[in-house]
Design a protein around this motif. Structure first.
Motif, PDB file in Angstrom:
ATOM      1  N   MET A 128       0.751  -1.167   0.078  1.00 34.55           N
ATOM      2  CA  MET A 128       0.062   0.080   0.002  1.00 34.55           C
ATOM      3  C   MET A 128       0.720   1.214  -0.013  1.00 34.55           C
ATOM      4  N   ALA A 129       1.939   1.211   0.747  1.00 28.10           N
ATOM      5  CA  ALA A 129       3.031   2.228   0.674  1.00 28.10           C
ATOM      6  C   ALA A 129       3.534   2.620  -0.722  1.00 28.10           C
ATOM      7  N   PHE A 130       3.597   1.414  -1.675  1.00 25.78           N
ATOM      8  CA  PHE A 130       4.070   1.824  -3.014  1.00 25.78           C
ATOM      9  C   PHE A 130       2.971   2.237  -3.746  1.00 25.78           C
ATOM     10  N   SER A 131       1.827   1.809  -3.524  1.00 27.47           N
ATOM     11  CA  SER A 131       0.687   2.180  -4.158  1.00 27.47           C
ATOM     12  C   SER A 131       0.424   3.698  -3.772  1.00 27.47           C
ATOM     13  N   SER A 132       0.557   4.280  -2.632  1.00 28.98           N
ATOM     14  CA  SER A 132       0.631   5.653  -2.350  1.00 28.98           C
ATOM     15  C   SER A 132       1.733   6.454  -3.171  1.00 28.98           C
ATOM     16  N   ILE A 133       2.602   5.802  -3.426  1.00 35.04           N
ATOM     17  CA  ILE A 133       3.725   6.598  -4.260  1.00 35.04           C
ATOM     18  C   ILE A 133       3.302   6.630  -5.659  1.00 35.04           C
ATOM     19  N   ALA A 134       2.869   5.627  -6.218  1.00 37.48           N
ATOM     20  CA  ALA A 134       2.287   5.644  -7.671  1.00 37.48           C
ATOM     21  C   ALA A 134       1.136   6.674  -7.892  1.00 37.48           C
ATOM     22  N   ASN A 135       0.196   6.681  -6.553  1.00 36.62           N
ATOM     23  CA  ASN A 135      -0.856   7.625  -6.923  1.00 36.62           C
ATOM     24  C   ASN A 135      -0.281   9.157  -6.803  1.00 36.62           C
ATOM     25  N   MET A 136       0.705   9.246  -5.844  1.00 34.46           N
ATOM     26  CA  MET A 136       1.287  10.618  -5.822  1.00 34.46           C
ATOM     27  C   MET A 136       1.872  11.057  -7.084  1.00 34.46           C
ATOM     28  N   GLY A 137       2.143  10.029  -7.911  1.00 37.15           N
ATOM     29  CA  GLY A 137       3.118  10.478  -9.317  1.00 37.15           C
ATOM     30  C   GLY A 137       1.664  10.785 -10.146  1.00 37.15           C
ATOM     31  N   TRP A 138       0.504  10.293 -10.294  1.00 36.84           N
ATOM     32  CA  TRP A 138      -0.563  10.727 -11.042  1.00 36.84           C
ATOM     33  C   TRP A 138      -0.996  11.943 -10.587  1.00 36.84           C
ATOM     34  N   THR A 139      -0.910  12.099  -9.274  1.00 36.03           N
ATOM     35  CA  THR A 139      -1.276  13.619  -8.685  1.00 36.03           C
ATOM     36  C   THR A 139      -0.383  14.638  -9.258  1.00 36.03           C
ATOM     37  N   LEU A 140       0.940  14.553  -9.404  1.00 34.18           N
ATOM     38  CA  LEU A 140       2.053  15.508  -9.780  1.00 34.18           C
ATOM     39  C   LEU A 140       1.820  15.771 -11.279  1.00 34.18           C
ATOM     40  N   MET A 141       1.200  14.674 -12.023  1.00 43.23           N
ATOM     41  CA  MET A 141       1.331  14.942 -13.752  1.00 43.23           C
ATOM     42  C   MET A 141       0.543  16.246 -14.146  1.00 43.23           C
ATOM     43  N   THR A 142      -0.592  16.407 -13.513  1.00 47.78           N
ATOM     44  CA  THR A 142      -1.448  17.579 -13.722  1.00 47.78           C
ATOM     45  C   THR A 142      -1.249  18.736 -12.757  1.00 47.78           C
ATOM     46  N   LEU A 143      -0.383  18.720 -12.046  1.00 45.83           N
ATOM     47  CA  LEU A 143      -0.171  19.716 -10.740  1.00 45.83           C
ATOM     48  C   LEU A 143      -0.210  21.194 -11.266  1.00 45.83           C
ATOM     49  N   THR A 144       0.679  21.240 -12.120  1.00 46.32           N
ATOM     50  CA  THR A 144       1.038  22.789 -12.656  1.00 46.32           C
ATOM     51  C   THR A 144       0.067  23.145 -13.921  1.00 46.32           C
ATOM     52  N   SER A 145      -0.701  22.227 -14.521  1.00 47.21           N
ATOM     53  CA  SER A 145      -1.536  22.573 -15.808  1.00 47.21           C
ATOM     54  C   SER A 145      -2.904  22.443 -15.333  1.00 47.21           C
ATOM     55  N   GLU A 146      -3.336  21.758 -14.381  1.00 48.01           N
ATOM     56  CA  GLU A 146      -4.684  21.588 -13.956  1.00 48.01           C
ATOM     57  C   GLU A 146      -4.722  21.362 -12.525  1.00 48.01           C
ATOM     58  N   LYS A 148      -6.999  21.289 -10.095  1.00 51.18           N
ATOM     59  CA  LYS A 148      -7.998  21.007  -9.718  1.00 51.18           C
ATOM     60  C   LYS A 148      -8.195  19.334  -9.933  1.00 51.18           C
ATOM     61  N   VAL A 149      -7.770  18.809 -10.988  1.00 50.81           N
ATOM     62  CA  VAL A 149      -7.771  17.627 -11.413  1.00 50.81           C
ATOM     63  C   VAL A 149      -7.079  16.649 -10.388  1.00 50.81           C
ATOM     64  N   SER A 150      -5.628  17.392 -10.011  1.00 47.71           N
ATOM     65  CA  SER A 150      -4.734  16.813  -9.196  1.00 47.71           C
ATOM     66  C   SER A 150      -5.496  16.742  -7.679  1.00 47.71           C
ATOM     67  N   MET A 151      -6.256  17.657  -7.278  1.00 48.17           N
ATOM     68  CA  MET A 151      -7.108  17.658  -6.071  1.00 48.17           C
ATOM     69  C   MET A 151      -8.104  16.503  -6.057  1.00 48.17           C
ATOM     70  N   ILE A 152      -8.829  16.332  -7.296  1.00 49.50           N
ATOM     71  CA  ILE A 152      -9.815  15.468  -7.180  1.00 49.50           C
ATOM     72  C   ILE A 152      -9.153  13.937  -7.375  1.00 49.50           C
ATOM     73  N   ASN A 153      -7.945  13.760  -7.632  1.00 51.24           N
ATOM     74  CA  ASN A 153      -7.399  12.683  -7.648  1.00 51.24           C
ATOM     75  C   ASN A 153      -6.677  12.077  -6.122  1.00 51.24           C
ATOM     76  N   ILE A 154      -6.224  12.971  -5.283  1.00 54.02           N
ATOM     77  CA  ILE A 154      -5.674  12.863  -4.184  1.00 54.02           C
ATOM     78  C   ILE A 154      -6.888  12.680  -3.197  1.00 54.02           C
ATOM     79  N   MET A 155      -8.153  13.218  -3.415  1.00 55.91           N
ATOM     80  CA  MET A 155      -9.520  12.896  -2.575  1.00 55.91           C
ATOM     81  C   MET A 155      -9.896  11.786  -2.867  1.00 55.91           C
ATOM     82  N   THR A 156      -9.735  11.199  -4.313  1.00 57.40           N
ATOM     83  CA  THR A 156     -10.395  10.049  -4.501  1.00 57.40           C
ATOM     84  C   THR A 156      -9.448   8.933  -3.797  1.00 57.40           C
TER      85      THR A 156
END
Length: 292
Positions: A128-146, A148-156
Motif C-alpha cells: 500500500m505504501a508503493f501504491s501511495s507513491i504511484a498515486n502521488m505520481g498521478w497527482t503530480l502529472m497535472t499539478l502545474t497545468s490543472e 483541480k484535477v490533481s485535487m480530485i485524484n488525491i481526494m479519490t
C-alpha cells in the motif's frame, strides 16, 4: 515501531528545514514571506522537493515503505491519508510557480517506481505504501497545468484507501498469506476488498477510473501524448500487484468448508464499520455520479 518513528521524524524534519530554507531565499529575493509569490526557480524547486519529500513521492520516497511497515494498519492509514493533507494544500497553493518539467519528471518517476516496487512485496503495508507513491505520481502529472484535477485524484485516493485499511485492520490481514483465508472470516469483506483494490487499480466502471481518465485527458489536451502513454503503461505495473491481491482474496479458494483449523481473525467494531460502509460504497459505485 521505534525505528519507524525515528525515520519519520528525521524525514519530516529535513523537509521542514527545506521549506524554511526556500521561504528564506524567497524572502531575501522578493522582500515578502508570502509563498504564493515565488518568481525565482530556486526557491520554488526547493519547495517542490521539500513537499514531495513530506508526501512520499519519488525520488524522495524511500522512507515511506519502511515507516508504514513498522507501524500498525490504522497508523499506516493516517500516514497515507491525513498526513498528506497539509503538504498537498501547500503544494496546491504554490502550483502556479512550480517548475513544470521537474514536476512532470517526478510524477512519471513516481508512477514507475511505485509500480515496480510493489510487484515483489508480500507485506500489504509495504504494498500500500508503493501504491501511495504511484498515486502521488498521478497527482503530480497535472499539478502545474490543472491543479483541480490533481485535487480530485488525491481526494479519490483517500476515499479508496480509508475502507481498504479499515477492512485489513478488521480482519487482521497483514500479508498475502493471510489474504488466502480471509473468506473464512467474512466472505463479504473479501468481496468488498476485491472491488476496492480493483477501484484503486483504475478499472472502469469503478470510482478509481475517474481521476485517471481526467488526468490522461488533461495531458492529451496539453499536447503531451507521449507522457500520457508512458503514464498509462506505468499504471499496468500497479495493476499487476492489485490483481495479485484480488486473485488471492476472491479467486484462489472457493467458499467451502475448510479442512484445516483457521483462526477467527475478525474483530467487530461498530465505529469502524460505520466509517467503512459509506466510504466503501463511494469507492466502488460513485463513478456515474462524479463523472457525467
Amino acid at each position: 515501531s521505534i525505528e519507524a518513528a525515528t525515520k519519520y521524524f528525521l524525514t519530516q524534519s529535513t523537509a521542514s528545514c527545506l521549506i524554511l530554507f526556500a521561504s528564506t531565499i524567497n524572502a531575501w529575493q522578493t522582500g515578502t514571506w508570502t509563498i504564493t509569490q515565488m518568481p525565482d526557480k530556486l526557491p520554488s524547486t526547493l519547495m517542490l522537493i521539500a513537499l514531495t519529500m513530506k508526501m512520499g513521492a519519488a525520488p524522495m520516497h524511500l522512507w515511506l515503505p519502511e515507516v508504514m511497515q513498522g507501524t500498525t494498519l490504522l497508523t499506516s492509514l493516517l500516514i497515507s491519508t491525513w498526513q498528506k493533507i497539509a503538504p498537498m494544500v501547500l503544494i496546491f497553493t504554490t502550483s502556479n510557480h512550480l517548475p513544470s518539467n521537474i514536476t512532470l519528471m517526478m510524477g512519471l518517476l513516481s508512477t514507475y517506481l511505485g509500480g515496480w516496487g510493489g510487484m515483489n512485496q508480500t507485506h500489504l503495508r509495504k504494498m500500500m505504501a508503493f501504491s501511495s507513491i504511484a498515486n502521488m505520481g498521478w497527482t503530480l502529472m497535472t499539478l502545474t497545468s490543472e491543479p483541480k484535477v490533481s485535487m480530485i485524484n488525491i481526494m479519490t485516493y483517500m476515499l479508496l484507501t480509508t475502507p481498504t485499511f479499515i477492512l485489513l485492520a478488521q480482519t487482521s490481514t497483514k500479508t498475502l498469506q493471510d489474504m488466502t483465508t480471509m473468506w473464512t472470516t467474512s466472505p463479504t469483506s473479501s468481496i468488498t476488498l476485491t472491488f476496492l483494490l480493483l477501484s484503486m487499480a483504475g478499472l472502469p466502471p469503478l470510482t478509481g477510473f475517474m481521476p485517471k481518465l481526467l488526468i490522461l485527458n488533461e495531458l492529451i489536451s496539453q499536447n503531451m501524448t507521449a507522457i500520457s502513454i508512458a503514464t498509462t503503461m506505468a499504471s499496468l505495473l500497479s495493476l499487476i500487484f492489485y490483481l495479485r491481491i484480488s486473485y488471492l482474496t476472491s479467486l484462489l479458494n472457493t467458499p467451502s468448508s475448510s479442512t484445516s483449523t483457521t483462526k477467527w481473525r475478525q474483530n467487530m467494531n461498530n465505529l469502524k464499520m460505520t466509517q467503512m460502509a459509506p466510504t466503501a460504497v463511494m469507492s466502488t459505485t460513485a463513478l456515474p455520479t462524479l463523472y457525467p
